[in-house]
Write an enzyme that holds these catalytic residues in place. Structure first.
Site, mmCIF file in Angstrom:
data_model
loop_
_atom_site.group_PDB
_atom_site.id
_atom_site.type_symbol
_atom_site.label_atom_id
_atom_site.label_comp_id
_atom_site.label_asym_id
_atom_site.label_seq_id
_atom_site.Cartn_x
_atom_site.Cartn_y
_atom_site.Cartn_z
ATOM 1 N N GLY A 14 3.343 31.238 25.112
ATOM 2 C CA GLY A 14 2.842 29.597 25.480
ATOM 3 C C GLY A 14 3.787 28.569 25.370
ATOM 4 N N VAL A 26 21.050 25.011 25.100
ATOM 5 C CA VAL A 26 21.791 26.267 25.467
ATOM 6 C C VAL A 26 22.629 26.369 26.258
ATOM 7 C CG1 VAL A 26 21.134 28.696 26.019
ATOM 8 C CG2 VAL A 26 19.786 27.634 24.040
ATOM 9 N N ARG A 28 24.117 23.688 28.100
ATOM 10 C CA ARG A 28 25.194 22.762 27.816
ATOM 11 C C ARG A 28 26.457 23.296 26.928
ATOM 12 N NH1 ARG A 28 23.240 16.991 29.878
ATOM 13 N NH2 ARG A 28 23.139 17.533 32.042
ATOM 14 N N GLY A 105 7.259 32.199 20.839
ATOM 15 C CA GLY A 105 6.413 32.413 19.656
ATOM 16 C C GLY A 105 6.525 33.775 19.214
ATOM 17 N N ASP A 106 5.626 34.302 18.353
ATOM 18 C CA ASP A 106 5.871 35.634 17.673
ATOM 19 C C ASP A 106 5.971 36.906 18.709
ATOM 20 O OD1 ASP A 106 3.134 35.230 18.047
ATOM 21 O OD2 ASP A 106 2.670 36.425 16.197
ATOM 22 N N THR A 129 6.581 26.949 19.855
ATOM 23 C CA THR A 129 5.213 27.085 19.830
ATOM 24 C C THR A 129 4.495 25.918 19.067
ATOM 25 O OG1 THR A 129 3.373 28.167 18.844
ATOM 26 C CG2 THR A 129 5.239 28.757 17.775
ATOM 27 N N ILE A 130 3.617 25.154 19.648
ATOM 28 C CA ILE A 130 2.928 24.182 18.916
ATOM 29 C C ILE A 130 2.336 24.312 17.724
ATOM 30 C CG2 ILE A 130 2.606 22.840 21.126
ATOM 31 C CD1 ILE A 130 -0.461 23.422 20.627
ATOM 32 N N ASP A 131 2.023 25.807 17.383
ATOM 33 C CA ASP A 131 1.238 26.179 16.316
ATOM 34 C C ASP A 131 1.952 26.291 14.948
ATOM 35 O OD1 ASP A 131 -0.672 26.735 18.195
ATOM 36 O OD2 ASP A 131 -0.107 28.644 18.228
ATOM 37 N N ASP A 133 3.437 28.324 13.494
ATOM 38 C CA ASP A 133 3.058 29.675 12.775
ATOM 39 C C ASP A 133 4.071 30.656 12.628
ATOM 40 O OD1 ASP A 133 2.955 30.319 15.474
ATOM 41 O OD2 ASP A 133 1.130 31.319 15.521
ATOM 42 N N MET A 173 -5.878 23.057 17.999
ATOM 43 C CA MET A 173 -5.290 24.423 18.236
ATOM 44 C C MET A 173 -4.606 24.885 17.023
ATOM 45 S SD MET A 173 -3.756 24.334 22.311
ATOM 46 C CE MET A 173 -4.960 24.662 23.656
ATOM 47 N N ARG A 175 -4.079 28.486 16.781
ATOM 48 C CA ARG A 175 -4.459 30.122 16.623
ATOM 49 C C ARG A 175 -4.811 30.699 15.013
ATOM 50 N NH1 ARG A 175 0.065 33.737 19.722
ATOM 51 N NH2 ARG A 175 1.176 32.689 18.117
ATOM 52 N N SER A 219 -18.087 6.442 8.972
ATOM 53 C CA SER A 219 -17.689 7.409 9.977
ATOM 54 C C SER A 219 -17.094 8.478 9.358
ATOM 55 C CB SER A 219 -16.714 6.734 11.018
ATOM 56 O OG SER A 219 -15.493 6.529 10.419
ATOM 57 N N LEU A 257 -4.575 19.449 26.250
ATOM 58 C CA LEU A 257 -3.714 18.350 26.200
ATOM 59 C C LEU A 257 -2.715 18.393 24.946
ATOM 60 C CD1 LEU A 257 -4.904 15.785 24.048
ATOM 61 C CD2 LEU A 257 -6.576 15.984 25.467
ATOM 62 N N ARG A 259 -0.691 20.721 24.270
ATOM 63 C CA ARG A 259 0.329 21.337 24.801
ATOM 64 C C ARG A 259 1.393 20.403 25.593
ATOM 65 N NH1 ARG A 259 -0.226 27.168 26.296
ATOM 66 N NH2 ARG A 259 -1.194 28.090 24.129
HETATM 67 P P1 ADP Z 1 4.046 33.809 22.189
HETATM 68 O O1 ADP Z 1 5.706 34.209 22.225
HETATM 69 O O2 ADP Z 1 3.627 32.583 22.567
HETATM 70 O O3 ADP Z 1 3.314 34.411 20.970
HETATM 71 P P2 ADP Z 1 2.777 36.349 23.594
HETATM 72 O O4 ADP Z 1 2.278 36.558 22.439
HETATM 73 O O5 ADP Z 1 1.958 36.178 24.865
HETATM 74 O O6 ADP Z 1 3.579 34.760 23.389
HETATM 75 O O7 ADP Z 1 4.149 37.189 23.945
HETATM 76 C C1 ADP Z 1 4.945 36.662 25.131
HETATM 77 C C2 ADP Z 1 5.353 38.127 25.617
HETATM 78 O O8 ADP Z 1 6.304 38.760 24.717
HETATM 79 C C3 ADP Z 1 4.576 38.917 26.200
HETATM 80 O O9 ADP Z 1 3.771 38.562 27.416
HETATM 81 C C4 ADP Z 1 5.274 40.232 26.381
HETATM 82 O O10 ADP Z 1 5.941 40.225 27.524
HETATM 83 C C5 ADP Z 1 6.480 40.291 25.064
HETATM 84 N N1 ADP Z 1 5.917 40.963 23.931
HETATM 85 C C6 ADP Z 1 5.117 40.877 23.062
HETATM 86 N N2 ADP Z 1 4.784 41.655 22.150
HETATM 87 C C7 ADP Z 1 5.725 42.839 22.650
HETATM 88 C C8 ADP Z 1 5.978 44.116 22.254
HETATM 89 N N3 ADP Z 1 5.207 44.565 21.122
HETATM 90 N N4 ADP Z 1 6.883 44.773 22.647
HETATM 91 C C9 ADP Z 1 7.433 44.227 23.978
HETATM 92 N N5 ADP Z 1 7.046 42.942 24.358
HETATM 93 C C10 ADP Z 1 6.396 42.311 23.863
#
Ligand code: ADP
Length: 326
Positions: A14, A26, A28, A105-106, A129-131, A133, A173, A175, A219, A257, A259
């Site tokens: 995201g 990164v 520079r 993100g994760d 990530t905006i979340d 988390d 948002m 998640r 309100s 919006l 994001r």
């Molecule tokens: P975010 O980084 O925002 O959490 P996603 O969960 O969509 O977004 O993960 C981004 C990308 O990271 C995925 O589309 C995939 O290519 C890769 N990815 C996620 N989990 C795995 C995994 N277990 N093994 C390999 N690649 C992964």
């Protein structure tokens, strides 16, 4: 002795405002240290498709103020299997790239960990990530900007809610995490927040609805985190309308919006700090870690720890919300 000469940079998953500021930092910092740097387009998909270009200092001119990401982002199914990742490794080798910085993100970090472990390839993560988390950092890039967007929107909704004596359910948002809803609720003076982490918050809503009407509030704003276990602002509003016909109920879903837009000063500074630190960490021989900010200082957390732990909501903020909304 450190042998890193050429860094690849990508944004993945995201998008979040401030990713551009991190990319700029990164690129520079790598150039500052005499390294080569290449941009990989559309996250891991660009690694698999060999969509990789050399970046210069001028490649990142005039982007610190823009939302989105210059390098684009994507979700990549190919990277979930070994054949896709092997293709990615070959492409990196072909370009002579010997280390990666990934912003995301994760999910992005899960991919980074698998790739790093599989091929012994040095990867450093920057939390974007905006979340908010992610464990191992107080703030993720984009969170502060999204929070400000939410507060600006809620302030506007408050005006019309007050004019009509209405009760608004505003979905934000986040998640499975309630950071945006909780801090957004405190900053906008919301009467109730509903977050996935708190199980009895629906009871708190009912208590408020019973007492708020009696108090003659003109309100009321309830911020609903999209991941709340009750199931979204529309559903909750429907239930409330049926149970409390005395309220004039409306729903606003803020949606994407949250994001977009220019990153806040805080996100730009955090992203710059994390970007510089990510390159420095690679040059110090570190790998398999996320660079975050804890108590205003740079902190390194292994991908394993960042993925294993769930960052809790701040108990003090929860208490503040409760006290100030009476
Ligand atoms: P975010 O980084 O925002 O959490 P996603 O969960 O969509 O977004 O993960 C981004 C990308 O990271 C995925 O589309 C995939 O290519 C890769 N990815 C996620 N989990 C795995 C995994 N277990 N093994 C390999 N690649 C992964």
């Amino acid at each position: 002795m450190n042998t890193i000469k050429h860094i690849g940079i990508l944004s993945s998953g995201g998008d979040a405002p401030g990713m551009n500021a991190a990319i700029r930092a990164v690129v520079r910092t790598a150039i500052y240290h005499g390294l080569q740097v290449s941009g990989i387009y559309r996250g891991y998909q660009g690694l698999v498709d060999n969509s990789i270009n050399t970046m210069h200092s001028s490649s990142v001119s005039n982007i610190i103020q823009s939302g989105g990401t210059l390098l684009k982002t994507a979700r990549c199914r190919d990277f979930l299997n070994k054949a896709g990742r092997e293709k990615a490794r070959q492409n990196l080798q072909e370009h002579g790239i010997d280390a990666l910085v990934v912003i995301g993100g994760d999910g992005t970090f899960r991919g980074a960990k698998v790739f790093g472990d599989e091929f012994g390839f040095p990867v450093i993560g920057i939390p974007g990530t905006i979340d908010n988390d992610l464990y191992g950092t107080d703030n993720t890039i984009g969170y502060d900007t999204a929070l400000n967007t939410i507060v600006n929107a809620v302030d506007k909704i408050r005006d019309t809610a007050t004019a009509h004596n209405r009760l608004f359910f505003i979905e934000v948002m986040g998640r499975e995490a309630g950071f945006l809803a909780l801090s957004g609720g405190i900053a906008s003076g919301a009467e109730v927040v509903l977050v996935p982490e708190i199980e009895d918050d629906y009871k708190q809503l009912h208590d408020f609805l019973k007492s708020g009407y009696k108090k003659g509030k003109n309100s009321s704003i309830v911020l609903v985190s999209e991941g709340d276990e009750i199931g979204g602002a529309l559903r909750i509003a429907e239930n409330v309308e049926n149970t409390y016909p005395e309220y004039d109920v409306r729903v606003t879903i803020l949606g994407h919006l949250q994001r977009g837009g220019a990153p806040s000063a805080y996100d730009r500074v955090s992203a710059s700090r994390m970007g510089v630190s990510a390159v420095n960490a690679l040059l110090d021989g570190k790998a398999g870690i996320m660079v975050g900010l804890v108590n205003h200082c740079i902190a390194h957390t292994s991908f394993g720890d960042a993925l294993k732990h769930k960052k809790p909501l701040n108990a003090h903020l929860l208490e503040i919300m409760k006290i100030l909304s009476i």
